[in-house]
Motif scaffolding. Structure first.
Motif, short mmCIF file in Angstrom:
data_model
loop_
_atom_site.label_atom_id
_atom_site.label_comp_id
_atom_site.label_asym_id
_atom_site.label_seq_id
_atom_site.Cartn_x
_atom_site.Cartn_y
_atom_site.Cartn_z
N ALA A 6 19.68 16.32 -20.04
CA ALA A 6 19.09 16.90 -18.84
C ALA A 6 19.17 18.42 -18.85
CB ALA A 6 19.77 16.34 -17.60
N ASP A 7 20.23 18.96 -19.42
CA ASP A 7 20.46 20.40 -19.42
C ASP A 7 20.86 20.81 -20.83
OD1 ASP A 7 21.69 22.98 -19.26
OD2 ASP A 7 22.27 22.63 -17.18
N LEU A 8 19.92 21.38 -21.58
CA LEU A 8 20.15 21.69 -22.99
C LEU A 8 21.30 22.67 -23.19
CD1 LEU A 8 19.28 21.25 -25.92
CD2 LEU A 8 17.63 23.12 -25.61
N ALA A 9 21.35 23.71 -22.39
CA ALA A 9 22.43 24.70 -22.54
C ALA A 9 23.79 24.07 -22.30
CB ALA A 9 22.20 25.88 -21.59
N ARG A 10 23.91 23.26 -21.25
CA ARG A 10 25.19 22.60 -20.94
C ARG A 10 25.59 21.67 -22.08
NH1 ARG A 10 25.09 18.25 -16.29
NH2 ARG A 10 23.91 17.24 -17.94
N SER A 11 24.64 20.89 -22.58
CA SER A 11 24.94 19.95 -23.66
C SER A 11 25.29 20.66 -24.96
CB SER A 11 23.77 18.99 -23.87
OG SER A 11 23.61 18.17 -22.74
N THR A 12 24.60 21.75 -25.27
CA THR A 12 24.90 22.52 -26.47
C THR A 12 26.31 23.09 -26.39
OG1 THR A 12 22.56 23.07 -26.74
CG2 THR A 12 24.14 24.47 -27.89
N THR A 13 26.68 23.60 -25.23
CA THR A 13 28.04 24.13 -25.03
C THR A 13 29.06 23.01 -25.16
OG1 THR A 13 27.23 25.91 -23.62
CG2 THR A 13 29.56 25.31 -23.39
N PHE A 14 28.78 21.85 -24.57
CA PHE A 14 29.69 20.71 -24.64
C PHE A 14 29.94 20.30 -26.08
CE2 PHE A 14 30.41 16.12 -24.93
CZ PHE A 14 31.53 15.97 -24.14
N TYR A 15 28.88 20.07 -26.85
CA TYR A 15 29.05 19.64 -28.23
C TYR A 15 29.70 20.73 -29.09
CZ TYR A 15 26.88 15.14 -27.49
OH TYR A 15 26.65 13.86 -27.07
N GLY A 16 29.42 21.98 -28.79
CA GLY A 16 30.10 23.07 -29.49
C GLY A 16 31.60 23.04 -29.25
N ALA A 17 32.01 22.71 -28.02
CA ALA A 17 33.44 22.62 -27.69
C ALA A 17 34.11 21.48 -28.43
CB ALA A 17 33.62 22.45 -26.18
N LEU A 18 33.34 20.47 -28.84
CA LEU A 18 33.91 19.33 -29.58
C LEU A 18 33.99 19.60 -31.08
CD1 LEU A 18 32.14 16.29 -27.89
CD2 LEU A 18 34.36 17.28 -27.37
N GLY A 19 33.46 20.73 -31.53
CA GLY A 19 33.51 21.06 -32.95
C GLY A 19 32.19 20.91 -33.67
N PHE A 20 31.12 20.54 -32.96
CA PHE A 20 29.80 20.49 -33.57
C PHE A 20 29.31 21.93 -33.73
CE2 PHE A 20 30.15 16.27 -31.92
CZ PHE A 20 29.23 15.46 -32.56
N ALA A 21 28.64 22.21 -34.83
CA ALA A 21 28.09 23.54 -35.08
C ALA A 21 26.58 23.51 -34.86
CB ALA A 21 28.39 23.98 -36.51
N LYS A 22 26.08 24.51 -34.17
CA LYS A 22 24.64 24.57 -33.92
C LYS A 22 23.93 25.14 -35.14
CE LYS A 22 21.20 26.48 -30.76
NZ LYS A 22 20.99 27.42 -29.65
N ASN A 23 22.90 24.44 -35.59
CA ASN A 23 22.07 24.91 -36.70
C ASN A 23 20.85 25.59 -36.08
OD1 ASN A 23 20.20 25.22 -38.76
ND2 ASN A 23 20.83 23.36 -39.82
N ASP A 24 20.90 26.92 -36.03
CA ASP A 24 19.84 27.68 -35.39
C ASP A 24 18.48 27.51 -36.06
OD1 ASP A 24 21.34 28.80 -33.27
OD2 ASP A 24 22.17 30.30 -34.63
N ALA A 25 18.46 27.20 -37.34
CA ALA A 25 17.20 27.04 -38.06
C ALA A 25 16.37 25.88 -37.50
CB ALA A 25 17.45 26.84 -39.55
#
Length: 131
Positions: A6-25
């Motif tokens: 529902a909220d991409l920014a919130r979910s991206t932050t959540f998964y980042g806090a769990l140790g997932f790395a965002k692949n900007d490409a």
């Protein structure tokens, strides 16, 4: 795997806090490509973008179960840390960690209700033999 959020920014932050790395490409304003342990890729897709891939309605995974994902960890402290990070980042713990000796784990949910089981298993354990 693709997860509607529902909220991409919130979910991206959540998964980042769990140790997932965002692949900007492979990320943009509609989707975040998140990678865990170089083995699991999760595409977080805003609902409107997710809907371009299916005609089915998006499940409200806070109310119904759609899938149970499971992550395996190297040891018990890693399971504990993952649960703590999830709760601290706005997730919930629908099933607390249980220690069964040879197996240790529980479950967390992200802000959209997607369930992630957690587990550590003693690879040297053998079941008792029956008499």
């Amino acid at each position: 795997m693709n997860l509607p959020v529902a909220d991409l920014a919130r979910s991206t932050t959540f998964y980042g806090a769990l140790g997932f790395a965002k692949n900007d490409a492979f990320s943009n304003e509609q989707a975040s490509a998140m990678v865990w342990s170089n083995a699991i890729s999760v595409m977080l897709l805003e609902h409107a973008f997710y809907s371009t891939f299916t005609d089915k309605p998006i499940a409200d995974t806070r109310a119904v179960s759609a899938v149970l994902n499971c992550l395996s960890f190297d040891d018990k402290p890693a399971v504990d840390a993952f649960h703590a990070a999830a709760k601290s980042a706005g997730g919930s713990e629908p099933r607390a960690i249980e220690d069964k000796g040879f197996m240790y784990g529980g479950a967390i949910e992200d802000p959209d209700g997607h369930t992630w089981e957690t587990m550590w298993m003693d690879q040297n354990w053998t079941p008792p033999t029956g008499a």
